[in-house]
Structures are given as structure tokens and as C-alpha cells.
Scaffold this motif. Structure first.
Motif, mmCIF file in Angstrom:
data_model
loop_
_atom_site.group_PDB
_atom_site.id
_atom_site.type_symbol
_atom_site.label_atom_id
_atom_site.label_comp_id
_atom_site.label_asym_id
_atom_site.label_seq_id
_atom_site.Cartn_x
_atom_site.Cartn_y
_atom_site.Cartn_z
ATOM 1 N N CYS A 4 -37.730 -8.559 -17.794
ATOM 2 C CA CYS A 4 -36.633 -8.984 -16.915
ATOM 3 C C CYS A 4 -36.789 -8.261 -15.589
ATOM 4 N N GLU A 5 -37.456 -8.861 -14.643
ATOM 5 C CA GLU A 5 -37.747 -8.213 -13.373
ATOM 6 C C GLU A 5 -36.591 -8.308 -12.382
ATOM 7 N N SER A 6 -35.666 -9.258 -12.593
ATOM 8 C CA SER A 6 -34.602 -9.462 -11.622
ATOM 9 C C SER A 6 -33.413 -8.526 -11.830
ATOM 10 N N MET A 7 -33.418 -7.735 -12.893
ATOM 11 C CA MET A 7 -32.273 -6.875 -13.191
ATOM 12 C C MET A 7 -32.567 -5.431 -12.802
ATOM 13 N N PRO A 8 -31.674 -4.807 -12.035
ATOM 14 C CA PRO A 8 -31.871 -3.392 -11.712
ATOM 15 C C PRO A 8 -31.539 -2.516 -12.920
ATOM 16 N N SER A 9 -31.763 -1.210 -12.773
ATOM 17 C CA SER A 9 -31.388 -0.285 -13.837
ATOM 18 C C SER A 9 -29.882 -0.308 -14.025
ATOM 19 N N HIS A 10 -29.462 -0.098 -15.256
ATOM 20 C CA HIS A 10 -28.040 -0.150 -15.574
ATOM 21 C C HIS A 10 -27.679 0.958 -16.549
ATOM 22 N N HIS A 11 -26.426 1.379 -16.471
ATOM 23 C CA HIS A 11 -25.848 2.204 -17.515
ATOM 24 C C HIS A 11 -25.226 1.226 -18.493
ATOM 25 N N TYR A 22 -25.972 -3.332 -30.311
ATOM 26 C CA TYR A 22 -25.895 -4.100 -29.078
ATOM 27 C C TYR A 22 -25.568 -3.159 -27.930
ATOM 28 N N CYS A 23 -25.691 -3.671 -26.702
ATOM 29 C CA CYS A 23 -25.228 -2.917 -25.545
ATOM 30 C C CYS A 23 -24.675 -3.890 -24.511
ATOM 31 N N ILE A 24 -23.785 -3.363 -23.670
ATOM 32 C CA ILE A 24 -23.219 -4.106 -22.546
ATOM 33 C C ILE A 24 -23.197 -3.181 -21.340
ATOM 34 N N ASP A 25 -23.223 -3.773 -20.142
ATOM 35 C CA ASP A 25 -23.112 -2.974 -18.918
ATOM 36 C C ASP A 25 -21.822 -2.180 -18.948
ATOM 37 N N ILE A 26 -21.904 -0.911 -18.624
ATOM 38 C CA ILE A 26 -20.736 -0.040 -18.654
ATOM 39 C C ILE A 26 -19.696 -0.467 -17.608
ATOM 40 N N GLU A 27 -20.137 -1.157 -16.548
ATOM 41 C CA GLU A 27 -19.199 -1.575 -15.508
ATOM 42 C C GLU A 27 -18.124 -2.534 -16.027
ATOM 43 N N TYR A 28 -18.385 -3.196 -17.155
ATOM 44 C CA TYR A 28 -17.393 -4.091 -17.740
ATOM 45 C C TYR A 28 -16.310 -3.354 -18.530
ATOM 46 N N VAL A 29 -16.583 -2.117 -18.902
ATOM 47 C CA VAL A 29 -15.731 -1.397 -19.851
ATOM 48 C C VAL A 29 -14.662 -0.572 -19.131
ATOM 49 N N ALA A 30 -13.410 -0.797 -19.532
ATOM 50 C CA ALA A 30 -12.310 0.025 -19.021
ATOM 51 C C ALA A 30 -12.176 1.277 -19.873
ATOM 52 N N GLU A 31 -12.233 1.090 -21.200
ATOM 53 C CA GLU A 31 -12.155 2.226 -22.116
ATOM 54 C C GLU A 31 -12.516 1.807 -23.526
ATOM 55 N N VAL A 32 -12.746 2.808 -24.354
ATOM 56 C CA VAL A 32 -13.016 2.619 -25.774
ATOM 57 C C VAL A 32 -11.957 3.398 -26.528
ATOM 58 N N VAL A 33 -11.330 2.747 -27.515
ATOM 59 C CA VAL A 33 -10.273 3.394 -28.284
ATOM 60 C C VAL A 33 -10.489 3.136 -29.769
ATOM 61 N N SER A 34 -9.820 3.938 -30.570
ATOM 62 C CA SER A 34 -9.823 3.674 -32.005
ATOM 63 C C SER A 34 -9.118 2.355 -32.258
ATOM 64 N N SER A 35 -9.494 1.725 -33.323
ATOM 65 C CA SER A 35 -8.945 0.416 -33.664
ATOM 66 C C SER A 35 -7.431 0.445 -33.697
ATOM 67 N N LEU A 36 -6.838 -0.558 -33.117
ATOM 68 C CA LEU A 36 -5.389 -0.724 -33.133
ATOM 69 C C LEU A 36 -5.041 -1.985 -33.913
ATOM 70 N N ARG A 37 -5.875 -2.334 -34.875
ATOM 71 C CA ARG A 37 -5.750 -3.588 -35.617
ATOM 72 C C ARG A 37 -4.340 -3.786 -36.178
ATOM 73 N N GLU A 38 -3.707 -2.706 -36.631
ATOM 74 C CA GLU A 38 -2.370 -2.853 -37.221
ATOM 75 C C GLU A 38 -1.330 -3.271 -36.196
ATOM 76 N N ASP A 39 -1.619 -3.089 -34.897
ATOM 77 C CA ASP A 39 -0.685 -3.470 -33.841
ATOM 78 C C ASP A 39 -0.950 -4.855 -33.268
ATOM 79 N N VAL A 40 -2.004 -5.533 -33.748
ATOM 80 C CA VAL A 40 -2.372 -6.848 -33.225
ATOM 81 C C VAL A 40 -1.443 -7.912 -33.798
ATOM 82 N N THR A 41 -0.889 -8.721 -32.906
ATOM 83 C CA THR A 41 -0.034 -9.837 -33.293
ATOM 84 C C THR A 41 -0.857 -11.114 -33.244
ATOM 85 N N SER A 42 -0.849 -11.870 -34.324
ATOM 86 C CA SER A 42 -1.627 -13.110 -34.335
ATOM 87 C C SER A 42 -1.027 -14.116 -33.361
#
Length: 147
Positions: A4-11, A22-42
Motif C-alpha cells: 500500500c504505497e498511497s498510505m502514510p505511516s499511522h498510529h 485487527y487494527c484501526i487508525d487511532i485518529e478514529y478513537v475517542a476512548e476505550v472503556v470496559s464493556s458497558l453491555r449491561e447499560d445498553v438499551t435495545s
């Protein structure tokens, strides 16, 4: 092997989903937290991969299970614990606050052009060589656009 020559270095943030890494560009991430599954409303009549929504730090956050796009053959499998949530930066995404339930978050690393093998798939930026491991570098925008 094509690079992939068109992509610069990324965190990138590396994470696991089931047994895959897997990995994703860090620029997309606001934060990482422990699962809050019990608080999820369907959400009535939502697709099955939309876990629901929750009030997270005063904002309504849509919670997605990315296995539907990344691991469709394992999507229906129960028993995979998803103990972390990656919350995306609203400004980088669709304008709607979203989070992914993932198995674990591993670390932040810097990748360079030499370690990325091009892949001709819409959701995947490439395959990254991190030491002895191969990590799939995904584009979260394409996955979130489908939800």
C-alpha cells in the motif's frame, strides 16, 4: 506482494475480536472503556448487529457488534466475551456517536508502508505485519456506514 504505497505511516489501535486481531487508525478513537453491555438499551426493529444504544458521558452512543461485517461465520456464535468498547470520535465518523464491542484492546503501535500488504476489499486497508503476527487493518467508516 503488492504494498500500500498511497498510505502514510499511522498510529493504530490493535484489538481482538474472537480469535482474530485487527487494527484501526487511532485518529478514529475517542476512548476505550470496559464493556458497558449491561447499560445498553435495545433499539426496536434494528438490525441484529446493532446491540442498541446507551447514554455514555452525556451522549447517546449507538453500540455495534462488528463481528457481523468482519466475522460473519462466527457472528451467531455465542460465548465470545466482548469485554471492551471502542468509542469512536464523532467528528471522524458519520456525526453519530458509535461504539464497537470487542473482545480485548491490545496496544497502540506505529505502522509503516513497508509492513502493509494491499488488499482489494472495501472494509480493509491492508494486512499489517507486526513481528510474527499478521493484523487486519480495517476502515471503520465503511463498516459503520453499513449499519
Amino acid at each position: 506482494m503488492e504494498r500500500c504505497e498511497s498510505m502514510p505511516s499511522h498510529h493504530v489501535l490493535t484489538f481482538t475480536l474472537g480469535g482474530e486481531q485487527y487494527c484501526i487508525d487511532i485518529e478514529y478513537v475517542a476512548e476505550v472503556v470496559s464493556s458497558l453491555r449491561e447499560d445498553v438499551t435495545s433499539i426496536p426493529d434494528s438490525p441484529p448487529h446493532v446491540e442498541g444504544k446507551l447514554d455514555f458521558r452525556g451522549e447517546t452512543t449507538r453500540i455495534i457488534d462488528p463481528r457481523a461485517s468482519l466475522l460473519p461465520e462466527e457472528y451467531e456464535a455465542n460465548g465470545i466475551r466482548q469485554d471492551r468498547m471502542i468509542v469512536f470520535d464523532t467528528e471522524m465518523m458519520t456525526g453519530e456517536r458509535s461504539g464497537w464491542m470487542v473482545t480485548d484492546v491490545v496496544r497502540i503501535v506505529t505502522i509503516d508502508l513497508e509492513s502493509v500488504e494491499a488488499v482489494n476489499k472495501e472494509m480493509i486497508n491492508g494486512i499489517v505485519a507486526l513481528g510474527d503476527e499478521q493484523v487486519v487493518w480495517i476502515n471503520p467508516e465503511t463498516i459503520l456506514a453499513k449499519t
